[in-house]
Design a protein around this motif. Structure first.
Motif, PDB file in Angstrom:
ATOM      1  N   PRO A 341     -17.792 -17.645  -8.005  1.00 15.08           N
ATOM      2  CA  PRO A 341     -18.251 -17.040  -9.270  1.00 15.08           C
ATOM      3  C   PRO A 341     -17.329 -17.338 -10.447  1.00 15.08           C
ATOM      4  CG  PRO A 341     -17.393 -15.351  -7.783  1.00 15.08           C
ATOM      5  CD  PRO A 341     -17.519 -16.609  -6.989  1.00 15.08           C
ATOM      6  N   LEU A 342     -16.030 -17.498 -10.202  1.00 12.52           N
ATOM      7  CA  LEU A 342     -15.128 -17.830 -11.302  1.00 12.52           C
ATOM      8  C   LEU A 342     -15.471 -19.196 -11.896  1.00 12.52           C
ATOM      9  CD1 LEU A 342     -11.744 -16.503  -9.851  1.00 12.52           C
ATOM     10  CD2 LEU A 342     -12.886 -15.689 -11.935  1.00 12.52           C
ATOM     11  N   ILE A 343     -15.806 -20.141 -11.042  1.00  9.30           N
ATOM     12  CA  ILE A 343     -16.219 -21.458 -11.539  1.00  9.30           C
ATOM     13  C   ILE A 343     -17.567 -21.363 -12.247  1.00  9.30           C
ATOM     14  CG2 ILE A 343     -16.940 -23.776 -10.821  1.00  9.30           C
ATOM     15  CD1 ILE A 343     -14.800 -23.635  -8.640  1.00  9.30           C
ATOM     16  N   LEU A 344     -18.478 -20.551 -11.693  1.00  7.88           N
ATOM     17  CA  LEU A 344     -19.822 -20.433 -12.271  1.00  7.88           C
ATOM     18  C   LEU A 344     -19.819 -19.734 -13.629  1.00  7.88           C
ATOM     19  CD1 LEU A 344     -21.924 -19.493  -9.101  1.00  7.88           C
ATOM     20  CD2 LEU A 344     -21.829 -21.699 -10.273  1.00  7.88           C
ATOM     21  N   LEU A 345     -18.775 -18.983 -13.948  1.00 10.36           N
ATOM     22  CA  LEU A 345     -18.719 -18.284 -15.239  1.00 10.36           C
ATOM     23  C   LEU A 345     -18.658 -19.245 -16.427  1.00 10.36           C
ATOM     24  CD1 LEU A 345     -16.400 -15.206 -14.550  1.00 10.36           C
ATOM     25  CD2 LEU A 345     -18.735 -15.143 -15.454  1.00 10.36           C
ATOM     26  N   ARG A 346     -18.459 -20.524 -16.181  1.00  9.29           N
ATOM     27  CA  ARG A 346     -18.478 -21.503 -17.259  1.00  9.29           C
ATOM     28  C   ARG A 346     -19.916 -21.845 -17.690  1.00  9.29           C
ATOM     29  NH1 ARG A 346     -14.965 -25.055 -16.138  1.00  9.29           N
ATOM     30  NH2 ARG A 346     -15.620 -26.583 -17.697  1.00  9.29           N
ATOM     31  N   ILE A 347     -20.900 -21.456 -16.875  1.00 11.48           N
ATOM     32  CA  ILE A 347     -22.295 -21.852 -17.146  1.00 11.48           C
ATOM     33  C   ILE A 347     -22.915 -21.105 -18.319  1.00 11.48           C
ATOM     34  CG2 ILE A 347     -24.640 -21.886 -16.190  1.00 11.48           C
ATOM     35  CD1 ILE A 347     -23.419 -22.517 -13.469  1.00 11.48           C
ATOM     36  N   PRO A 348     -22.811 -19.755 -18.410  1.00 12.62           N
ATOM     37  CA  PRO A 348     -23.473 -19.051 -19.522  1.00 12.62           C
ATOM     38  C   PRO A 348     -22.968 -19.526 -20.888  1.00 12.62           C
ATOM     39  CG  PRO A 348     -22.762 -17.488 -17.839  1.00 12.62           C
ATOM     40  CD  PRO A 348     -22.157 -18.799 -17.485  1.00 12.62           C
ATOM     41  N   HIS A 349     -23.913 -19.616 -21.834  1.00 12.96           N
ATOM     42  CA  HIS A 349     -23.565 -20.003 -23.193  1.00 12.96           C
ATOM     43  C   HIS A 349     -24.292 -19.078 -24.157  1.00 12.96           C
ATOM     44  CE1 HIS A 349     -27.529 -21.948 -23.395  1.00 12.96           C
ATOM     45  NE2 HIS A 349     -27.247 -22.473 -22.211  1.00 12.96           N
ATOM     46  N   ASP A 350     -24.064 -19.250 -25.440  1.00  9.88           N
ATOM     47  CA  ASP A 350     -24.696 -18.352 -26.396  1.00  9.88           C
ATOM     48  C   ASP A 350     -26.214 -18.506 -26.312  1.00  9.88           C
ATOM     49  OD1 ASP A 350     -24.354 -20.938 -27.323  1.00  9.88           O
ATOM     50  OD2 ASP A 350     -24.432 -20.355 -29.425  1.00  9.88           O
ATOM     51  N   GLY A 351     -26.866 -17.371 -26.255  1.00 11.06           N
ATOM     52  CA  GLY A 351     -28.312 -17.392 -26.089  1.00 11.06           C
ATOM     53  C   GLY A 351     -28.858 -15.990 -25.913  1.00 11.06           C
ATOM     54  N   GLY A 352     -30.037 -15.906 -25.291  1.00 13.66           N
ATOM     55  CA  GLY A 352     -30.724 -14.634 -25.158  1.00 13.66           C
ATOM     56  C   GLY A 352     -30.469 -13.956 -23.838  1.00 13.66           C
ATOM     57  N   ASN A 437     -11.237 -19.967 -16.421  1.00 15.06           N
ATOM     58  CA  ASN A 437     -11.669 -19.409 -15.141  1.00 15.06           C
ATOM     59  C   ASN A 437     -11.525 -20.405 -14.000  1.00 15.06           C
ATOM     60  OD1 ASN A 437     -12.519 -16.646 -15.643  1.00 15.06           O
ATOM     61  ND2 ASN A 437     -14.125 -17.502 -16.918  1.00 15.06           N
ATOM     62  N   ALA A 438     -11.653 -21.709 -14.299  1.00 13.94           N
ATOM     63  CA  ALA A 438     -11.437 -22.725 -13.263  1.00 13.94           C
ATOM     64  C   ALA A 438      -9.985 -22.714 -12.786  1.00 13.94           C
ATOM     65  CB  ALA A 438     -11.806 -24.107 -13.802  1.00 13.94           C
ATOM     66  N   VAL A 439      -9.049 -22.521 -13.716  1.00 16.47           N
ATOM     67  CA  VAL A 439      -7.631 -22.424 -13.342  1.00 16.47           C
ATOM     68  C   VAL A 439      -7.410 -21.187 -12.456  1.00 16.47           C
ATOM     69  CG1 VAL A 439      -5.292 -22.055 -14.222  1.00 16.47           C
ATOM     70  CG2 VAL A 439      -6.832 -23.657 -15.387  1.00 16.47           C
ATOM     71  N   VAL A 440      -8.010 -20.065 -12.831  1.00 18.49           N
ATOM     72  CA  VAL A 440      -7.876 -18.836 -12.045  1.00 18.49           C
ATOM     73  C   VAL A 440      -8.496 -19.021 -10.655  1.00 18.49           C
ATOM     74  CG1 VAL A 440      -8.467 -16.383 -11.926  1.00 18.49           C
ATOM     75  CG2 VAL A 440      -7.837 -17.402 -14.114  1.00 18.49           C
ATOM     76  N   ALA A 441      -9.623 -19.747 -10.583  1.00 22.34           N
ATOM     77  CA  ALA A 441     -10.263 -20.028  -9.297  1.00 22.34           C
ATOM     78  C   ALA A 441      -9.335 -20.839  -8.392  1.00 22.34           C
ATOM     79  CB  ALA A 441     -11.574 -20.770  -9.515  1.00 22.34           C
ATOM     80  N   GLY A 442      -8.637 -21.821  -8.969  1.00 27.58           N
ATOM     81  CA  GLY A 442      -7.682 -22.605  -8.192  1.00 27.58           C
ATOM     82  C   GLY A 442      -6.566 -21.734  -7.626  1.00 27.58           C
ATOM     83  N   MET A 443      -6.100 -20.786  -8.421  1.00 25.76           N
ATOM     84  CA  MET A 443      -5.077 -19.851  -7.961  1.00 25.76           C
ATOM     85  C   MET A 443      -5.595 -19.028  -6.777  1.00 25.76           C
ATOM     86  SD  MET A 443      -3.277 -16.743 -10.127  1.00 25.76           S
ATOM     87  CE  MET A 443      -4.856 -15.864 -10.266  1.00 25.76           C
ATOM     88  N   CYS A 444      -6.837 -18.563  -6.859  1.00 26.12           N
ATOM     89  CA  CYS A 444      -7.426 -17.780  -5.762  1.00 26.12           C
ATOM     90  C   CYS A 444      -7.527 -18.603  -4.486  1.00 26.12           C
ATOM     91  CB  CYS A 444      -8.813 -17.268  -6.165  1.00 26.12           C
ATOM     92  SG  CYS A 444      -8.796 -15.966  -7.410  1.00 26.12           S
ATOM     93  N   ALA A 445      -7.856 -19.885  -4.614  1.00 25.91           N
ATOM     94  CA  ALA A 445      -7.965 -20.755  -3.439  1.00 25.91           C
ATOM     95  C   ALA A 445      -6.621 -20.877  -2.728  1.00 25.91           C
ATOM     96  CB  ALA A 445      -8.482 -22.132  -3.852  1.00 25.91           C
ATOM     97  N   VAL A 446      -5.560 -21.048  -3.498  1.00 23.75           N
ATOM     98  CA  VAL A 446      -4.220 -21.156  -2.908  1.00 23.75           C
ATOM     99  C   VAL A 446      -3.831 -19.854  -2.207  1.00 23.75           C
ATOM    100  CG1 VAL A 446      -1.764 -21.447  -3.431  1.00 23.75           C
ATOM    101  CG2 VAL A 446      -3.456 -22.907  -4.558  1.00 23.75           C
ATOM    102  N   VAL A 447      -4.081 -18.717  -2.854  1.00 19.34           N
ATOM    103  CA  VAL A 447      -3.729 -17.417  -2.266  1.00 19.34           C
ATOM    104  C   VAL A 447      -4.534 -17.170  -0.994  1.00 19.34           C
ATOM    105  CG1 VAL A 447      -3.696 -14.919  -2.647  1.00 19.34           C
ATOM    106  CG2 VAL A 447      -3.025 -16.465  -4.491  1.00 19.34           C
ATOM    107  N   SER A 448      -5.793 -17.602  -0.966  1.00 16.38           N
ATOM    108  CA  SER A 448      -6.627 -17.445   0.224  1.00 16.38           C
ATOM    109  C   SER A 448      -6.001 -18.132   1.435  1.00 16.38           C
ATOM    110  CB  SER A 448      -8.024 -18.007  -0.045  1.00 16.38           C
ATOM    111  OG  SER A 448      -8.809 -17.988   1.140  1.00 16.38           O
ATOM    112  N   VAL A 449      -5.518 -19.344   1.244  1.00 16.26           N
ATOM    113  CA  VAL A 449      -4.889 -20.091   2.338  1.00 16.26           C
ATOM    114  C   VAL A 449      -3.623 -19.378   2.811  1.00 16.26           C
ATOM    115  CG1 VAL A 449      -3.763 -22.260   2.972  1.00 16.26           C
ATOM    116  CG2 VAL A 449      -5.852 -22.294   1.591  1.00 16.26           C
ATOM    117  N   LEU A 450      -2.799 -18.923   1.874  1.00 13.35           N
ATOM    118  CA  LEU A 450      -1.561 -18.235   2.234  1.00 13.35           C
ATOM    119  C   LEU A 450      -1.858 -16.946   3.006  1.00 13.35           C
ATOM    120  CD1 LEU A 450       0.485 -18.691  -1.072  1.00 13.35           C
ATOM    121  CD2 LEU A 450       0.872 -19.832   1.124  1.00 13.35           C
TER     122      LEU A 450
END
Length: 466
Positions: A341-352, A437-450
């Motif tokens: 979902p952190l990666i997907l948060l880049r999808i919404p843009h200004d709109g309705g 959010n992509a940077v934050v997602a990368g951080m979560c991936a690293v923490v998941s492995v640890l």
């Protein structure tokens, strides 16, 4: 002058009841997080409407004020923990923390300059250091180590709702009735919190009045295959013994020796990352909603609802899972799940409405992941220190180092709350909301492995073999 324990106080039995003590600590933690979160959606509007801060400076000041709170909590957590382990009772510092929170709320309500708001957030951070450090130590004093996991899990699911519901209520009430009504809610909660903290009597104090604790845990109770200690990989105590030839600073603060354990370090990393994620959401959702959809404080506050509901519904369920299977799977799967979902948060843009719906769905998915990672840190950290304490009671003393442990946990959590707004604000301004959010997602991936490598509990393969 020694205290007189010959005449028991009024209501001794219910005031020292386990449920009442747990409820008092829970309300204290809830109040702290509620008053922290209640200003999140309205802070940009207070800066603009009350202080006339230029629009291009709103994100900078918002992030800085959020960071002031957490920075003060980092600095004052360890002194609060050392004090709590030295004092014979925890009620007095618990009450003093509430005084700091009251002063902070008054300054936030009336403050009309940036320095006044900064002082308010610092006082709020001091209060948080006290309530988290002493409150969690009081929980351990009350329920003992065998029931700590399930108790902490239940409390955290409750208080997490407060932290995430506060922005919703703050935004709605500010839009409808202004800042006075927002802080009125805070003062009402503070009054309830004060009365409960004033009334509570600790178990060890009640015993001095001659009250026997009928709810005491039977230490001879046999563990079964579902017990938290076995699920968390306890093993024998030999591996937890501390050699006698330790330097003076280790003998004085033996908890520092425990920090050599990778399980404890990763548990604290989980707390740091959890706090950082909360701070990222708190500091960027209102401004992003304002920029994308033109939302006011009411609508920006409502956007936190998708984050609140998973905590409310799924928090206790995941807490029971941590109690039964240990923290490994909940933490590693939770952080891995958050990547999507952190990666997907880049999808919404200004709109309705369609774009708003996408934003809410992705936030709801983040809420599920946050519910999964809410309990593992404190349960794992408490378990590791409990093992050291059981193996080396002469090193840690009668009371153990639990207040100091929770002080370190509070420092780490507060460090996440400090860096979260600063890093997310800087990244959002530099590379945009989606890339942040992509940077934050990368951080979560690293923490998941640890988490999967180091935390206690069965692996996926061992569960499949059962």
């Amino acid at each position: 002058m020694p205290a007189d324990y010959s005449e028991p106080p009024l209501g001794l039995k219910w005031r020292s009841n386990t449920l009442f003590i747990i409820s008092t600590v829970g309300i204290g933690l809830f109040t702290d997080l509620f008053l922290y979160g209640i200003v999140v959606p309205i802070l940009p509007f207070i800066l603009a409407d009350r202080l006339d801060v230029p629009h291009n400076k709103i994100q900078t000041y918002t992030s800085a004020l959020l960071a002031c709170f957490a920075g003060a909590s980092v600095l004052f957590s360890l002194p609060a923990g050392i004090l709590a382990d030295k004092l014979p009772a925890r009620q007095l510092p618990f009450l003093l923390g509430l005084v700091a929170l009251l002063a902070s709320t008054i300054l936030l309500w009336l403050g009309e300059t940036i320095p006044v708001l900064v002082i308010a957030r610092i006082l709020q951070g001091i209060s948080a250091a006290v309530v988290w450090t002493i409150g969690l130590a009081l929980i351990l004093d009350t329920v003992g180590s065998k029931k700590l996991g399930v108790t902490i899990g239940s409390i955290f699911s409750f208080i997490s709702v407060g932290e995430l519901a506060a922005p919703v209520l703050g935004g709605i009430v500010y839009k409808k009735s202004g800042s006075g009504a927002v802080f009125g809610m805070g003062f009402g909660l503070l009054a309830i919190d004060f009365l409960m903290r004033l009334a509570v009597i600790e178990k060890k104090v009640a015993v001095k009045y001659g009250l026997q604790d009928d709810e005491a845990v039977d230490e001879g109770e046999e563990a079964n295959e579902d017990s938290p200690l076995l699920a968390n990989g306890a093993g024998g105590l030999d591996d937890w013994e501390i050699s006698k030839d330790q330097p003076k600073w280790i003998r004085k603060f033996p908890l520092l020796y425990c920090l050599k354990n990778p399980r404890l370090l990763v548990a604290e990393l989980v707390a740091f990352t959890q706090a950082m994620l909360l701070a990222v959401f708190d500091s960027t959702i209102p401004t992003e909603a304002q920029d994308l959809f033109g939302f006011d404080s009411l609508k920006a506050g409502l956007l936190f609802m998708p984050l609140v509901l998973p905590y409310l519904v799924l928090g206790p369920l995941f807490g029971k899972g941590v109690d039964k299977y240990g923290p490994k799977l909940a933490a590693s799967i939770g952080f891995a799940f958050l990547v999507l979902p952190l990666i997907l948060l880049r999808i919404p843009h200004d709109g309705g409405n369609g774009e708003i719906a996408k934003f809410c769905v992705f936030l709801g998915m983040c809420g599920i992941g946050m519910a999964m990672i809410s309990a593992p840190s404190i349960v794992e950290a408490s378990f590791v220190v409990e093992q050291y304490y059981r193996a080396n009671p002469e090193v840690f003393g009668d009371e153990g180092p639990y207040a100091q442990l929770y002080a370190i946990n509070s420092m780490v959590f507060s460090a996440g709350l400090t860096l979260g707004p600063l890093v997310s604000g800087a990244l959002r301004d530099a590379i945009g909301f989606g890339n942040m959010n992509a940077v934050v997602a990368g951080m979560c991936a690293v923490v998941s492995v640890l988490c999967y490598v180091f935390l206690g509990g069965p692996s996926l393969n061992s569960l499949k073999k059962k």
